[in-house]
Motif scaffolding. Sequence first.
Motif, PDB file in Angstrom:
ATOM      1  N   GLY A  65       0.815  -1.202   0.000  1.00  0.00           N
ATOM      2  CA  GLY A  65       0.000   0.000   0.000  1.00  0.00           C
ATOM      3  C   GLY A  65       0.850   1.253   0.000  1.00  0.00           C
ATOM      4  O   GLY A  65       0.505   2.252  -0.647  1.00  0.00           O
ATOM      5  N   ALA A  66       1.986   1.200   0.725  1.00  0.00           N
ATOM      6  CA  ALA A  66       2.908   2.340   0.739  1.00  0.00           C
ATOM      7  C   ALA A  66       3.451   2.610  -0.659  1.00  0.00           C
ATOM      8  O   ALA A  66       3.572   3.765  -1.087  1.00  0.00           O
ATOM      9  CB  ALA A  66       4.049   2.076   1.720  1.00  0.00           C
ATOM     10  N   MET A  67       3.766   1.553  -1.407  1.00  0.00           N
ATOM     11  CA  MET A  67       4.249   1.725  -2.784  1.00  0.00           C
ATOM     12  C   MET A  67       3.180   2.392  -3.651  1.00  0.00           C
ATOM     13  O   MET A  67       3.492   3.273  -4.466  1.00  0.00           O
ATOM     14  CB  MET A  67       4.617   0.365  -3.388  1.00  0.00           C
ATOM     15  CG  MET A  67       5.771  -0.345  -2.718  1.00  0.00           C
ATOM     16  SD  MET A  67       6.048  -1.954  -3.508  1.00  0.00           S
ATOM     17  CE  MET A  67       6.945  -2.821  -2.229  1.00  0.00           C
ATOM     18  N   ALA A  68       1.930   1.985  -3.471  1.00  0.00           N
ATOM     19  CA  ALA A  68       0.842   2.575  -4.244  1.00  0.00           C
ATOM     20  C   ALA A  68       0.712   4.068  -3.946  1.00  0.00           C
ATOM     21  O   ALA A  68       0.510   4.888  -4.854  1.00  0.00           O
ATOM     22  CB  ALA A  68      -0.473   1.856  -3.938  1.00  0.00           C
ATOM     23  N   GLY A  69       0.844   4.450  -2.665  1.00  0.00           N
ATOM     24  CA  GLY A  69       0.785   5.859  -2.292  1.00  0.00           C
ATOM     25  C   GLY A  69       1.924   6.663  -2.904  1.00  0.00           C
ATOM     26  O   GLY A  69       1.735   7.808  -3.337  1.00  0.00           O
ATOM     27  N   GLN A  70       3.108   6.052  -2.974  1.00  0.00           N
ATOM     28  CA  GLN A  70       4.257   6.737  -3.566  1.00  0.00           C
ATOM     29  C   GLN A  70       4.071   6.954  -5.069  1.00  0.00           C
ATOM     30  O   GLN A  70       4.431   8.008  -5.603  1.00  0.00           O
ATOM     31  CB  GLN A  70       5.529   5.924  -3.291  1.00  0.00           C
ATOM     32  CG  GLN A  70       5.932   5.975  -1.830  1.00  0.00           C
ATOM     33  CD  GLN A  70       7.043   5.001  -1.472  1.00  0.00           C
ATOM     34  OE1 GLN A  70       7.303   4.768  -0.291  1.00  0.00           O
ATOM     35  NE2 GLN A  70       7.700   4.420  -2.441  1.00  0.00           N
ATOM     36  N   ILE A  71       3.501   5.967  -5.743  1.00  0.00           N
ATOM     37  CA  ILE A  71       3.215   6.137  -7.174  1.00  0.00           C
ATOM     38  C   ILE A  71       2.230   7.285  -7.377  1.00  0.00           C
ATOM     39  O   ILE A  71       2.378   8.114  -8.283  1.00  0.00           O
ATOM     40  CB  ILE A  71       2.669   4.825  -7.770  1.00  0.00           C
ATOM     41  CG1 ILE A  71       3.789   3.772  -7.820  1.00  0.00           C
ATOM     42  CG2 ILE A  71       2.103   5.056  -9.172  1.00  0.00           C
ATOM     43  CD1 ILE A  71       3.322   2.398  -8.230  1.00  0.00           C
ATOM     44  N   GLY A  72       1.232   7.369  -6.497  1.00  0.00           N
ATOM     45  CA  GLY A  72       0.272   8.468  -6.573  1.00  0.00           C
ATOM     46  C   GLY A  72       0.939   9.819  -6.392  1.00  0.00           C
ATOM     47  O   GLY A  72       0.642  10.780  -7.112  1.00  0.00           O
ATOM     48  N   LEU A  73       1.878   9.916  -5.451  1.00  0.00           N
ATOM     49  CA  LEU A  73       2.589  11.176  -5.220  1.00  0.00           C
ATOM     50  C   LEU A  73       3.490  11.545  -6.401  1.00  0.00           C
ATOM     51  O   LEU A  73       3.612  12.724  -6.755  1.00  0.00           O
ATOM     52  CB  LEU A  73       3.428  11.081  -3.943  1.00  0.00           C
ATOM     53  CG  LEU A  73       2.657  11.196  -2.621  1.00  0.00           C
ATOM     54  CD1 LEU A  73       3.553  10.863  -1.442  1.00  0.00           C
ATOM     55  CD2 LEU A  73       2.058  12.594  -2.460  1.00  0.00           C
ATOM     56  N   ILE A  74       4.107  10.552  -7.024  1.00  0.00           N
ATOM     57  CA  ILE A  74       4.945  10.819  -8.205  1.00  0.00           C
ATOM     58  C   ILE A  74       4.099  11.445  -9.310  1.00  0.00           C
ATOM     59  O   ILE A  74       4.494  12.435  -9.940  1.00  0.00           O
ATOM     60  CB  ILE A  74       5.623   9.528  -8.700  1.00  0.00           C
ATOM     61  CG1 ILE A  74       6.677   9.063  -7.686  1.00  0.00           C
ATOM     62  CG2 ILE A  74       6.282   9.754 -10.066  1.00  0.00           C
ATOM     63  CD1 ILE A  74       7.252   7.691  -7.973  1.00  0.00           C
ATOM     64  N   PHE A  75       2.921  10.892  -9.549  1.00  0.00           N
ATOM     65  CA  PHE A  75       2.044  11.444 -10.587  1.00  0.00           C
ATOM     66  C   PHE A  75       1.518  12.820 -10.194  1.00  0.00           C
ATOM     67  O   PHE A  75       1.332  13.693 -11.054  1.00  0.00           O
ATOM     68  CB  PHE A  75       0.886  10.493 -10.870  1.00  0.00           C
ATOM     69  CG  PHE A  75       1.236   9.364 -11.795  1.00  0.00           C
ATOM     70  CD1 PHE A  75       1.519   9.614 -13.137  1.00  0.00           C
ATOM     71  CD2 PHE A  75       1.299   8.056 -11.343  1.00  0.00           C
ATOM     72  CE1 PHE A  75       1.849   8.578 -14.001  1.00  0.00           C
ATOM     73  CE2 PHE A  75       1.630   7.015 -12.194  1.00  0.00           C
ATOM     74  CZ  PHE A  75       1.911   7.279 -13.527  1.00  0.00           C
ATOM     75  N   ALA A  76       1.273  13.048  -8.895  1.00  0.00           N
ATOM     76  CA  ALA A  76       0.806  14.364  -8.444  1.00  0.00           C
ATOM     77  C   ALA A  76       1.865  15.427  -8.719  1.00  0.00           C
ATOM     78  O   ALA A  76       1.552  16.531  -9.196  1.00  0.00           O
ATOM     79  CB  ALA A  76       0.468  14.315  -6.954  1.00  0.00           C
TER      80      ALA A  76
END
Length: 369
Positions: free
Chosen positions: A73-84
């Motif tokens: 889940g932490a990896m998924a959140g990081q991918i979201g932040l990269i796109f943001a």
Amino acid sequence: MSTNKNLSKFFSEYAVVIIFVVLTLASIVPSGLSIPYIVQEVITRLGRNSFLVIALLLPIYAGMGLNFAMTLGAMAGQIGLIFAVDWGVAGWQGLVFALLVGLPISVLLGWITGSVMNKAKGREMVTGYILAFFINGIYQFFVLYVMGSLIPMRNPAIVLSRGYGIRNTLNLESVRQSLDTLFMLRIGPFAIPVLTFIVIFLLCLFIVWFKRTKLGQDMRAVGQDMAVASAAGIDVEKTRIIAIIISTVLACGGQIIFLQNMGNLATYNAHDQTGFFAVAALLVGGASVTHANIPNVFIGVILLHAMFIVSPLAGQKLFGSAMIGEYFRQFIGYGVIALSLVLYAWKSRRAVEDQRSQLRQGTTVGGAK
């Protein structure tokens, strides 16, 4: 005799908590840090880490132990932040955008994790730990090669000079502390991120409410005895998968809250210790593999991070090297998990022996009659 037995039970139940309280109090004076500074740091870290630790509760209720796979889940959140950052979505809107991107990814990863754990009943913790390593390889491939090549990136500042792959460290200045500072309350020397604590409070209310729902009751039944739960008509495997999916989604949101407070993202290893420190905090708070509650979360975060604050400087003052404190920090973290697992195994064995002793006594009394 009864008093000795009660004291023995108390120390066995709260051994980790007692050890941490003693170590933390003993380290405050050598560290040379003022009490207001320590309190402010604890408040900051409480807001930064609590959401992640709460994400561990539901799998424990469902009898799946400590969810080391929350790293997914932490990896998924990081991918979201990269796109943001790539899309230039700033402020709290950037956090919401990151959550919306990470949500479907975390649901998919949670479903995969739950399905794999259903094939490894009784060994969920080690399965989740190894699965996190496997998915980490896919994550590394995704951010190192796919982003910028198959997936075009709009912001060249976050891409490696070769034209694809994300830089090792990502500046999150556009979303840095956007949740914390949205409603900051200052009381004397202390700054309290009120909105962050409101979000954590709402999550606690959700956990309390969820435990009372039919699905929550089903999880408790599955956690107590899967065979009995299945005989009662509960879909055991589906219930376990839902518990892991919710935990993974919460870990996604928790990592976003954590990183917006930090203000930067170590692209390739920011998630490495997420599950480890969240598990350590929960165990320090008095939880076990089979039992945990919301107070355990906050007690654990306060004690663990108070130790993390004072130990480096205490090590420097006592031994002339701040690295001693850093090594001590790692040793304590791993030691807490090991000690808690050993105590759990010891308690389980003792409980089985007590049950056998009672059965033997009952048989002896029946035979005498």
